[in-house]
Every structure is written in C-alpha cells, then in structure tokens.
Enzyme design. Structure first.
Site, PDB file in Angstrom:
ATOM      1  N   PHE A  53       0.810  -1.230   0.000  1.00 42.54           N
ATOM      2  CA  PHE A  53       0.000   0.000   0.000  1.00 42.54           C
ATOM      3  C   PHE A  53       0.839   1.276   0.000  1.00 42.54           C
ATOM      4  O   PHE A  53       0.458   2.257   0.612  1.00 42.54           O
ATOM      5  CB  PHE A  53      -0.969   0.014   1.197  1.00 42.54           C
ATOM      6  CG  PHE A  53      -1.500  -1.337   1.584  1.00 42.54           C
ATOM      7  CD1 PHE A  53      -2.168  -2.133   0.661  1.00 42.54           C
ATOM      8  CD2 PHE A  53      -1.315  -1.833   2.860  1.00 42.54           C
ATOM      9  CE1 PHE A  53      -2.651  -3.384   1.010  1.00 42.54           C
ATOM     10  CE2 PHE A  53      -1.790  -3.079   3.215  1.00 42.54           C
ATOM     11  CZ  PHE A  53      -2.466  -3.865   2.287  1.00 42.54           C
ATOM     12  N   HIS A  54       1.964   1.287  -0.737  1.00 37.07           N
ATOM     13  CA  HIS A  54       2.841   2.456  -0.743  1.00 37.07           C
ATOM     14  C   HIS A  54       3.131   2.976  -2.148  1.00 37.07           C
ATOM     15  O   HIS A  54       4.283   3.250  -2.478  1.00 37.07           O
ATOM     16  CB  HIS A  54       4.163   2.112  -0.050  1.00 37.07           C
ATOM     17  CG  HIS A  54       4.026   1.712   1.365  1.00 37.07           C
ATOM     18  ND1 HIS A  54       5.007   0.978   2.033  1.00 37.07           N
ATOM     19  CD2 HIS A  54       3.049   1.930   2.273  1.00 37.07           C
ATOM     20  CE1 HIS A  54       4.615   0.763   3.281  1.00 37.07           C
ATOM     21  NE2 HIS A  54       3.435   1.327   3.444  1.00 37.07           N
ATOM     22  N   PRO A  55       2.128   3.168  -3.027  1.00 39.67           N
ATOM     23  CA  PRO A  55       2.431   3.700  -4.357  1.00 39.67           C
ATOM     24  C   PRO A  55       2.876   5.159  -4.285  1.00 39.67           C
ATOM     25  O   PRO A  55       2.282   5.962  -3.562  1.00 39.67           O
ATOM     26  CB  PRO A  55       1.100   3.556  -5.105  1.00 39.67           C
ATOM     27  CG  PRO A  55       0.054   3.590  -4.035  1.00 39.67           C
ATOM     28  CD  PRO A  55       0.678   2.902  -2.854  1.00 39.67           C
TER      29      PRO A  55
END
Length: 536
Positions: free
Chosen positions: A468-470
């Site tokens: 969940f780190h774009p």
C-alpha cells in the site's frame, strides 16, 4: 463563501487534511477541501484493528486493481485506497515510520534543493507528538501522535531476541535517520484510537469560517485558462458543479488519482491525451510514469502455542474479551492493529543501509485484512525498501469516473528479484532462530516444498502483493528533467497556479511506510504556498 476561494485542495487524504489546516490557519485565505468519499464517521475507521473492516469497504475504499502483471503470473493485484476524510490515513495499518536519512539526501541530489534529511527533519519534528519525548529528532507539540506499543507480546519479544542473534540491535525509535534494527513499531494512535490526518489536522480546523469542506464531491477536471489553473469541476449528489480559485489549485488525490486528474485535464503525455481526444495543455511525459510500490512477500507460520491474535479472534469469548479491553481501557489488540513487530535489515551483501523491512503480525490470514486462519498463526511480511522496478498510471478514456490503468510491473528488475528471494531466506532464518524458532510449529506458506531460488521466486510472483505504498507518479525535479512533473516547491512545470502535494511527488520510495513522509511533504508545501502568497 462565494463561488471563488483562494485555495482549492483536491483530496482530503494524508496530505490534503494537512493543507486545509495550515492554509486556513492564519485566517487570511479562504480554502475549500474536496473529498470524493463521505465523512469519517464509520466507527471501524477509529478502532485501530478496524483496518480489516475497511480494507474492502465499498464506500470507504476505492478498491482499485492493477492490470494483469506479467511479472506476477498475469495476476491483477488489489490496491486499496482511502475514500473518506483522512484518505489512506483513515484505513491504513497505522505504522509510524519516516525512512532513512539517505532517502531524502537522494531526493536533493537529484536536483531538488531543500529536500535533504537536514531540511526535512524540522518538519518531521513539527508534525508529531512523540511519546518517547523531546529529542534532536523528535517533537512533542505536533498534531500527529507517534505512540509506542506499551504491552509486550511473547511473539514479538521472541522476534527481538532472535533478531539480536542475527546481529540486529533492539530499537525503540526507528525514526532517527538510521532505521536498521528490530523492535516494536510506533503507531499513529491517540488514547487507543486511530489518529488519522482528519483527526489530527482537520478536526481542529472544522469550525473556521474560512474553511469549506465538501464531502461526497468528486473532482472530475481542472479548469484551465491557457496555462493557468483557475478552478475545478466536480460532481456532488449527482450534479455537476464548478468552483474557482483566486490563488492556487492543489492536487492531493494520491499517487493514482493525482496523475489521473492531470491527464484528464490535458496535462500529461501528449500521445496518451491525444489518443483519448483530450486537448494537450502541457505535454509532461512524466505524469503517471515512475510508479513505485513496496511489494510484500508474506510468510505464514503456525505457532505452537495459543498466544496469537488468531486465537483471540476465533471464539466469541475471545472477541468479547478484546472488545472489553478496548472499551474499558482503550488497550489490547483492538488498540494496536495488525503489525506490532518490525525489523529493518540487510539481505544483500552490497547494501550499505537496511534494504528490507519486516512487518511482523501476531495473526495470519490469506491476505492482508482477510479472515484469520483457524490455527494459531503469525506473519512475516518482507518487503524490499528501494525497488528499482517502475510502473505507470494511465487513463483508459476521457471519462473521469473510469478507474485508470495501473501497471504495477513488480519484480521487473534483477536486483528486485534477488532481494525478494534473499528476503524470504532471511525471514526463514529468523523464524528458525531461538527463541523464536521454538515457538514455530510449521511453515504454512510457502511451505517446506519451496526450496531453491526458482521455487522461491515463483512463490513471490504467485503470492506477492502491495503493501500500500504507491508513489512517484508526479515526481519532483528540475525543468531539465524531462520526466519531472513538479519543481522543488511542488509547482507543476509549465502551468501556473497549480501544485501537486502528496506521495506522487516523491522521486523515489522512502525506506519504510509512506504515510508520515507524506504528512511531512504537506507541511513543507504549506510553507511554500504561504511564502509565495506573501510575495504576491
């Protein structure tokens, strides 16, 4: 408030809530904050372990999927994104991490003056109230809480001692610039409840006459007059509306939707825009390029003793017990969330700093946020901190309501593949080291049949998922950088009155979770915007 405000902020997420607070703070300027989702009233948002309830929520989560990724056996991978006040800070895993000094120094070295660690540190200190107390790298007067886990867990304690056997020092603070070591995470919680940016920044500002908050209002395009942003078009309650900005429009819709909105508005790669019949306002090839994300590889173990969160969640009495702990004392598993233990380590021999991060969860499920297994379980989630692989975000059509194409392109780099394999081996080594090894009954996934490098890599392709780190899809850089989208003050190249302020401006991923760095970016941007307003 009239149909014109000084500043429009698009997206009430980790960055947007900060901007809304800071830009309206002095009372001089009118600000309108747009959020496509509802207010953050759902109780599961505010209970830390409620992360599992919001992961697939149809209203609170955009629920994106990547396009089929050839590097991941053609799989489409689920990418949750927050769709409520607070954005992802209202649905994330609450982990409070800044990254490493070198991350920010690398940004500065790429032509972004003022973004080195020493320049960013005062903003990290400004934004936080850290229960570890005042220090050279810590603050105690900020809106966002950094809260230490106070209750020891036998599995995490065993993890820390096993890490020590592998040469990792025990740490109580991973945010001093060098995060190598093992210990408990700090969390963005306050008195047992989630401290999102909506809670930390927006709640104190809600009563201001000069701040307007529009929820259930999706911005569908920027209003551009020539090469200047003048406002936004949006849909609210089925109606199309517009609002004009006297000073600036600030896009803070995140690494997926910020480039999407720019592209829809004629700012982006000319060939892409022309292919969808969109008039090109500014040809910026980097809009939507440079997509980076942390790929997590989750190893699941069955635990020999009933001491896991699985055991507490499996029975009615167990659920009632942890519910009472939270209701009466704001403590227990509900106040902590999913991951308690952390290890930042080096798995490749040529790495100068930690190249991998372990999120250690005292529960197990088939996927993050899924139903827990029927056995006592724990999870070792490994991710490479600085991936070399790059993907993209590209609109599929001129329809603003159609999700964009997301090409994740995980494991495209040889180094990324080697790090993934080495990370699995490191997690296995850790799980076998006393005293942790004595608590592990069996490796449930990938299992003992997966042994050589090819088999491990296949496992990574088959089960790897986003953590969940774009970031990176509107990266900052000088005008001489053909793929830079914003300058060092986060102004869009070639378009006046327009900035991007969120994780999309990061040139490269930080070595850790991205929420707190995004808050720091918004704090810095607020100062840039107010300084520029003072010069006008």
């Amino acid at each position: 408030m009239s149909n014109t405000v000084d500043y429009i902020v698009v997206g009430a997420g980790s960055a947007g809530c900060v901007l809304a607070n800071r830009l309206s703070e002095n009372g001089k300027y009118t600000v309108c904050l747009f959020e496509a989702g509802p207010r953050d009233r759902n109780p599961w948002i505010h209970i830390p372990i409620g992360y599992g309830k919001t992961m697939f929520h149809e209203t609170l989560n955009w629920g994106f999927y990547t396009d089929p990724d050839e590097n991941m056996l053609g799989r489409r991978i689920y990418w949750p994104r927050g769709r409520t006040l607070g954005g992802c800070s209202s649905i994330n895993g609450l982990i409070y991490i800044r990254g490493q000094r070198e991350d920010y120094d690398r940004w500065e070295a790429r032509g972004n003056p003022g973004w080195g660690w020493d320049a960013c540190l005062p903003y990290f200190r400004k934004l936080e109230t850290n229960d570890l107390g005042e220090g050279p790298t810590r603050g105690t007067q900020g809106p966002l809480n950094a809260t230490s886990i106070q209750t020891a867990h036998p599995l995490v304690e065993a993890l820390i001692r096993a890490g020590g056997e592998l040469g990792l020092a025990r740490r109580r603070d991973f945010n001093e610039g060098d995060n190598e070591g093992v210990g408990y995470y700090q969390l963005t919680t306050r008195k047992g409840k989630r401290c999102s940016t909506a809670v930390a920044y927006l709640d104190p500002a809600r009563g201001r006459a000069n701040l307007r908050i529009e929820t259930d209002a999706q911005v569908t395009g920027l209003i551009l007059e020539g090469a200047r942003a003048r406002g936004v078009a949006y849909r609210q309650h089925g109606q199309g509306r517009t609002l004009r900005a006297a000073r600036e429009v600030i896009v803070s819709a995140g690494a997926i939707q910020s480039p999407q909105l720019l592209q829809l508005s004629g700012i982006g790669p000319a060939d892409l825009l022309g292919g969808h019949g969109i008039a090109v306002v500014k040809n910026l090839p980097g809009v939507g390029a440079n997509l980076q994300d942390h790929l997590q590889i989750r190893l699941i173990y069955e635990v020999a003793r009933p001491i896991t969160t699985n055991d507490q969640l499996r029975t009615l009495w167990g659920k009632a017990g942890i519910g009472l702990q939270w209701l009466l004392f704001r403590g227990g598993p509900l106040a902590i969330g999913i991951n308690q233990g952390a290890a930042f380590c080096r798995v490749l021999p040529d790495s100068r700093t930690a190249d991998s991060q372990l999120h250690f969860g005292t529960l197990s499920a088939d996927m993050a946020g899924g139903a827990v297994h029927g056995f006592s379980g724990c999870t070792y989630s490994m991710c490479q901190l600085r991936p070399e692989s790059r993907g993209s975000i590209r609109i599929r059509s001129a329809d603003p309501l159609m999700p964009p194409a997301i090409l994740s392109n995980y494991l495209d780099s040889d180094r990324d593949r080697r790090t993934a394999i080495a990370g699995v081996k490191y997690a296995r080594r850790l799980a076998a080291t006393a005293p942790l090894g004595g608590l592990m009954k069996r490796e449930f996934r990938p299992g003992n049949a997966v042994l050589d490098d090819d088999e491990i890599l296949h496992f990574c392709r088959e089960y790897g998922a986003t953590i969940f780190h774009p970031v990176g899809t509107a990266r900052m850089g000088p005008a001489s950088d053909r793929e830079a989208v914003v300058d060092a003050r986060l102004r869009v190249h070639g378009v006046d009155g327009l900035r991007v302020v969120d994780a999309s401006v990061m040139p490269t991923l930080v070595s850790g979770n991205t929420n707190v760095p995004t808050v720091m970016i918004a704090e810095r941007a607020s100062d840039f915007i107010l300084e520029d307003a003072g010069k006008a």
